[in-house]
Design an enzyme around this catalytic site. Sequence first.
Site, PDB file in Angstrom:
ATOM      1  N   ALA A 252     -28.756-125.277   7.211  1.00  0.00           N
ATOM      2  CA  ALA A 252     -28.693-124.930   8.635  1.00  0.00           C
ATOM      3  C   ALA A 252     -30.077-125.032   9.283  1.00  0.00           C
ATOM      4  CB  ALA A 252     -28.116-123.537   8.800  1.00  0.00           C
TER       5      ALA A 252
ATOM      6  N   TYR B  92     -32.510-126.899   8.278  1.00  0.00           N
ATOM      7  CA  TYR B  92     -32.864-128.313   8.318  1.00  0.00           C
ATOM      8  C   TYR B  92     -32.190-128.982   9.520  1.00  0.00           C
ATOM      9  CZ  TYR B  92     -33.282-133.194   6.870  1.00  0.00           C
ATOM     10  OH  TYR B  92     -33.559-134.529   6.833  1.00  0.00           O
TER      11      TYR B  92
ATOM     12  N   SER C 249     -24.207-142.392   6.975  1.00  0.00           N
ATOM     13  CA  SER C 249     -24.197-140.941   7.068  1.00  0.00           C
ATOM     14  C   SER C 249     -23.185-140.549   8.149  1.00  0.00           C
ATOM     15  CB  SER C 249     -25.617-140.527   7.427  1.00  0.00           C
ATOM     16  OG  SER C 249     -25.685-139.157   7.569  1.00  0.00           O
ATOM     17  N   LEU C 250     -23.147-139.296   8.527  1.00  0.00           N
ATOM     18  CA  LEU C 250     -22.215-138.868   9.578  1.00  0.00           C
ATOM     19  C   LEU C 250     -22.966-138.140  10.681  1.00  0.00           C
ATOM     20  CD1 LEU C 250     -19.278-137.265   7.542  1.00  0.00           C
ATOM     21  CD2 LEU C 250     -19.120-139.276   8.993  1.00  0.00           C
TER      22      LEU C 250
ATOM     23  N   GLU D   5     -10.489-133.921   7.063  1.00  0.00           N
ATOM     24  CA  GLU D   5     -10.722-133.653   5.638  1.00  0.00           C
ATOM     25  C   GLU D   5     -11.803-132.597   5.471  1.00  0.00           C
ATOM     26  OE1 GLU D   5     -12.028-137.524   4.387  1.00  0.00           O
ATOM     27  OE2 GLU D   5     -10.317-138.435   5.429  1.00  0.00           O
TER      28      GLU D   5
ATOM     29  N   LYS E 126     -15.340-131.284   4.218  1.00  0.00           N
ATOM     30  CA  LYS E 126     -16.647-131.916   3.995  1.00  0.00           C
ATOM     31  C   LYS E 126     -17.248-131.294   2.738  1.00  0.00           C
ATOM     32  CE  LYS E 126     -20.823-133.442   6.235  1.00  0.00           C
ATOM     33  NZ  LYS E 126     -21.753-133.119   5.168  1.00  0.00           N
TER      34      LYS E 126
ATOM     35  N   ASP F 266     -19.660-130.407  -0.205  1.00  0.00           N
ATOM     36  CA  ASP F 266     -21.109-130.291  -0.224  1.00  0.00           C
ATOM     37  C   ASP F 266     -21.628-130.701  -1.602  1.00  0.00           C
ATOM     38  OD1 ASP F 266     -23.618-129.786   0.584  1.00  0.00           O
ATOM     39  OD2 ASP F 266     -23.443-127.601   0.622  1.00  0.00           O
TER      40      ASP F 266
ATOM     41  N   GLU G 100     -17.494-137.963  -3.049  1.00  0.00           N
ATOM     42  CA  GLU G 100     -18.519-136.940  -3.236  1.00  0.00           C
ATOM     43  C   GLU G 100     -18.365-136.302  -4.611  1.00  0.00           C
ATOM     44  OE1 GLU G 100     -20.390-136.729  -0.531  1.00  0.00           O
ATOM     45  OE2 GLU G 100     -21.416-134.791  -0.548  1.00  0.00           O
TER      46      GLU G 100
ATOM     47  N   TYR H 238     -13.124-140.385  -0.767  1.00  0.00           N
ATOM     48  CA  TYR H 238     -12.605-140.312   0.602  1.00  0.00           C
ATOM     49  C   TYR H 238     -12.742-141.616   1.380  1.00  0.00           C
ATOM     50  CZ  TYR H 238     -17.540-139.070   0.852  1.00  0.00           C
ATOM     51  OH  TYR H 238     -18.888-139.045   0.672  1.00  0.00           O
TER      52      TYR H 238
ATOM     53  N   LYS I 232     -11.968-138.195  11.150  1.00  0.00           N
ATOM     54  CA  LYS I 232     -12.072-139.662  11.142  1.00  0.00           C
ATOM     55  C   LYS I 232     -10.882-140.265  11.868  1.00  0.00           C
ATOM     56  CE  LYS I 232     -13.901-139.405   6.453  1.00  0.00           C
ATOM     57  NZ  LYS I 232     -13.668-139.650   5.036  1.00  0.00           N
TER      58      LYS I 232
ATOM     59  N   LYS J  36     -19.504-129.162  11.622  1.00  0.00           N
ATOM     60  CA  LYS J  36     -20.149-128.271  10.665  1.00  0.00           C
ATOM     61  C   LYS J  36     -19.717-126.817  10.865  1.00  0.00           C
ATOM     62  CE  LYS J  36     -23.320-130.242   8.121  1.00  0.00           C
ATOM     63  NZ  LYS J  36     -24.639-130.175   8.414  1.00  0.00           N
TER      64      LYS J  36
ATOM     65  N   CYS K  53     -40.052 -95.569 -14.176  1.00  0.00           N
ATOM     66  CA  CYS K  53     -38.632 -95.883 -14.054  1.00  0.00           C
ATOM     67  C   CYS K  53     -37.998 -94.913 -13.054  1.00  0.00           C
ATOM     68  CB  CYS K  53     -37.943 -95.763 -15.407  1.00  0.00           C
ATOM     69  SG  CYS K  53     -36.157 -95.912 -15.280  1.00  0.00           S
TER      70      CYS K  53
ATOM     71  N   CYS L 224     -35.474 -92.575 -15.377  1.00  0.00           N
ATOM     72  CA  CYS L 224     -35.926 -91.649 -16.422  1.00  0.00           C
ATOM     73  C   CYS L 224     -37.397 -91.253 -16.266  1.00  0.00           C
ATOM     74  CB  CYS L 224     -35.683 -92.241 -17.803  1.00  0.00           C
ATOM     75  SG  CYS L 224     -36.694 -93.682 -18.140  1.00  0.00           S
TER      76      CYS L 224
ATOM     77  N   CYS M 268     -38.076-101.071 -17.981  1.00  0.00           N
ATOM     78  CA  CYS M 268     -38.087 -99.744 -18.590  1.00  0.00           C
ATOM     79  C   CYS M 268     -37.707 -99.921 -20.055  1.00  0.00           C
ATOM     80  CB  CYS M 268     -37.070 -98.841 -17.894  1.00  0.00           C
ATOM     81  SG  CYS M 268     -36.769 -97.316 -18.806  1.00  0.00           S
TER      82      CYS M 268
ATOM     83  N   CYS N  18     -32.958 -94.086 -21.577  1.00  0.00           N
ATOM     84  CA  CYS N  18     -32.862 -94.072 -20.106  1.00  0.00           C
ATOM     85  C   CYS N  18     -31.390 -94.070 -19.684  1.00  0.00           C
ATOM     86  CB  CYS N  18     -33.582 -95.300 -19.538  1.00  0.00           C
ATOM     87  SG  CYS N  18     -33.326 -95.490 -17.769  1.00  0.00           S
TER      88      CYS N  18
HETATM   89  S1  IVH Z   1     -17.091-139.945   5.179  1.00  0.00           S
HETATM   90  C1  IVH Z   1     -18.859-143.638   6.715  1.00  0.00           C
HETATM   91  N1  IVH Z   1     -15.779-137.857   4.254  1.00  0.00           N
HETATM   92  O1  IVH Z   1     -21.107-136.065   4.059  1.00  0.00           O
HETATM   93  C2  IVH Z   1     -18.319-142.313   6.425  1.00  0.00           C
HETATM   94  N2  IVH Z   1     -18.143-137.925   3.990  1.00  0.00           N
HETATM   95  O2  IVH Z   1     -23.149-135.868   6.106  1.00  0.00           O
HETATM   96  C3  IVH Z   1     -19.260-141.479   5.679  1.00  0.00           C
HETATM   97  N3  IVH Z   1     -19.084-136.040   2.808  1.00  0.00           N
HETATM   98  O3  IVH Z   1     -22.812-138.988   3.180  1.00  0.00           O
HETATM   99  C4  IVH Z   1     -18.732-140.460   4.844  1.00  0.00           C
HETATM  100  N4  IVH Z   1     -17.182-134.969   2.456  1.00  0.00           N
HETATM  101  O4  IVH Z   1     -21.764-137.603   1.323  1.00  0.00           O
HETATM  102  C5  IVH Z   1     -16.981-138.449   4.415  1.00  0.00           C
HETATM  103  N5  IVH Z   1     -14.499-136.069   3.453  1.00  0.00           N
HETATM  104  C6  IVH Z   1     -15.697-136.666   3.613  1.00  0.00           C
HETATM  105  C7  IVH Z   1     -16.890-136.097   3.128  1.00  0.00           C
HETATM  106  C8  IVH Z   1     -18.102-136.760   3.356  1.00  0.00           C
HETATM  107  C9  IVH Z   1     -18.494-134.954   2.257  1.00  0.00           C
HETATM  108  C10 IVH Z   1     -20.537-136.292   2.796  1.00  0.00           C
HETATM  109  C11 IVH Z   1     -20.934-137.704   2.440  1.00  0.00           C
HETATM  110  C12 IVH Z   1     -21.761-138.184   3.594  1.00  0.00           C
HETATM  111  C13 IVH Z   1     -22.216-136.896   4.187  1.00  0.00           C
HETATM  112  C14 IVH Z   1     -22.625-137.050   5.621  1.00  0.00           C
END
Ligand code: IVH
Length: 670
Positions: A36, A38, A84-85, A116, A118, A120, A176, A228, A292, A316, A410, A413, A426, A431
């Site tokens: 969070a 970051y 990435s997303l 779906e 996400k 981690d 993942e 996925y 998606k 998120k 301690c 005791c 301790c 004790c």
């Molecule tokens: S789709 C092009 N689906 O989240 C689509 N990603 O923050 C890219 N991740 O790099 C990924 N669960 O490592 C997708 N159900 C899910 C996911 C997922 C986890 C991760 C994935 C991606 C990162 C992006």
Amino acid sequence: MKAKPTIRKRYNELLALIEKYNYHYYTLDAPLVDDASYDELMRELVSMENGNPELKNHDSPTSRVGDVVSSSFAEVHHDPPMLSLGNVFSDAELSEFDARIRKILEIEESIVYSVELKFDGLAVELLYEDGRLIRGSTRGNGEIGEDVTANLSTLRAIPERLGGDAVPESLTVRGEVYMTHHEFERINRRREEGGEQLFANPRNAAAGSLRQLNPRVTAERELSIALYGIGKISGGPALPDQQTMFQFFKKTGLPCPENADIGGLVKIREFYDYWVRNRHSLGYDIDGVVVKVNDFKMREKIGSTSKAPRWAVAWKFPAREAITVLNSVDYQVGRTGVITPVGNLDPINIGGVLVKRATLHNFDEIARLDLRIGDTVKVIRAGDVIPKVLAVLAESRTGAERPIETPEKCPSCGSALNREEIYVRCVNDDCEAKLQERLRFFVSRDGLDIEFFGPELVQRLYDAGSVRSVADILRLRAAELLAVERMGEKLAEKILASIEKRKMIPLSFFLRALGIRNVGEHVAKVLARSVGSLERLFDISADELMAIDEIGTGVAESVMEFFRSQENRKLIEEMLAAGLVVTGELVETRVIEGVAGKSFVFTGTLEGMSRTEAEALVERLGGRAAGSVSKKTDYVVAGGEAGSKLDKARQLGVRVLTEDEFQKLIGGEQ
Ligand code: IVH
């Protein structure tokens, strides 16, 4: 227009911080901050760049896909790149995402989305050619990842061969890899026993386990995977949308995410709300949901940026952190006498739970955080883990804060405390706090696992004077239980029956239940397997203990110390007199004669299983798998085209088995 110097200064600060955090997160697998915080920095960076475009140069973290490639593995080029997303953090931002998409597609009506979890963990790609697993890789920087085939093929869920009748010529699937809380705790317990540094969270544990140069280490850790998406497919069935893709995955045996759904914005909101509330029931970490566009043709039309697809977004979850004030510190005495500082906080609601206390771990941690009483602190609550203090907000200091004392006596005791590396302990055997903790541990799931025997009952029996030692628990009588407030006859009977049932106990369980320092689940098993009986432990020497594989000085010393103590000996005698029977080691996995204690080297190509699978199998059956042949090797199992290891085995006179002979030896166990 030139950005103001103050803005530029902050921008450069952000760049430096994010670079540093990226390096620790991606390359060292040891994050310095939580996700969070970051995300917050990244958002600040993005908004500064939007307001001051002249600040941004080509290598800003906002224009890179992410991750740094580590050098120890062969490179794998991802085609197309693993993107990435983008993130949204609110319902309103989700509606904006939906509106953008409808604008691009020029449609009014609502769009069907796949929604779906996400996961981690860390993203990976698997390549199948003619249905065979050819390669597995990490995402790396999105374009170039690491070849971790040997490691990924140790995951049980990943099929070596695809099933079904429509096997594509070539297929890359993406998903993942993650670790369950249960497995994370198991591994960290082991690392604690071995004095190794603990993994900060399941994501790091998963990454650390997958990026191992020795696949056997990966095989020992249970990693999970959910696939996925598809990178590329040729010569397979037509897959028009995400749902059809998941059905195809199921048919071929590829592990899909559970709980995926389809629908419009209403469905997405329901799904999101449900998982915000129920995420803890999953047993693994998710940090949001992914939305998606379901239809693949629509996706093509919508397209992607160089960083992320425009047709998908991550929604998120709210942070599980909060800011509060540390009011005071209590000192808790653990069963081995270690004193743990615990902070009392201004009560604060974090993700629906009222948090009043947080662990401060140990006195080194307090020094590292530079934590003082009265400080404003950032607290995190993750899964079932006890809340902990992450950081001090030093800018909120008024000067009235007070240092946290390291106690000299301690709190229970009053005897003087020993400083032992990062711990304060301790060492008084009498004790009371230690004793009560030992009793609680003895009846708990990690100990004898006596049903209906919670910490409160321990306390009441202790206060009443009916239980003063673990032997007393085994000698408990109905009358003593019935004397406890609100104890009915039925419950008392159940408790006594459970105690009786637990009186027959394998040595490793017993060793663990004793709560000996440095002896947790794993070490207890190792000890039990090699010493065989309780009696042997009474006069075992340090040398004998140290000769056992995986037993170091720390464990050897605490085991010796425990069994040399007259009091402990007396206690064990009393337990035996109370009817306790410590049986030889019943190993949960089958130990096969001829495999147990023997060392194996596999060479060449095996038909029935991969080499890594064979190695894991041998270990499950009590044997050891080694990478190279020596005089100590008991068997070399030679598959097709075996080379130098086979020659060496012959030279040294080591017994060579064909794959069939090996199968016979293990009794057909798979
Ligand atoms: S789709 C092009 N689906 O989240 C689509 N990603 O923050 C890219 N991740 O790099 C990924 N669960 O490592 C997708 N159900 C899910 C996911 C997922 C986890 C991760 C994935 C991606 C990162 C992006």
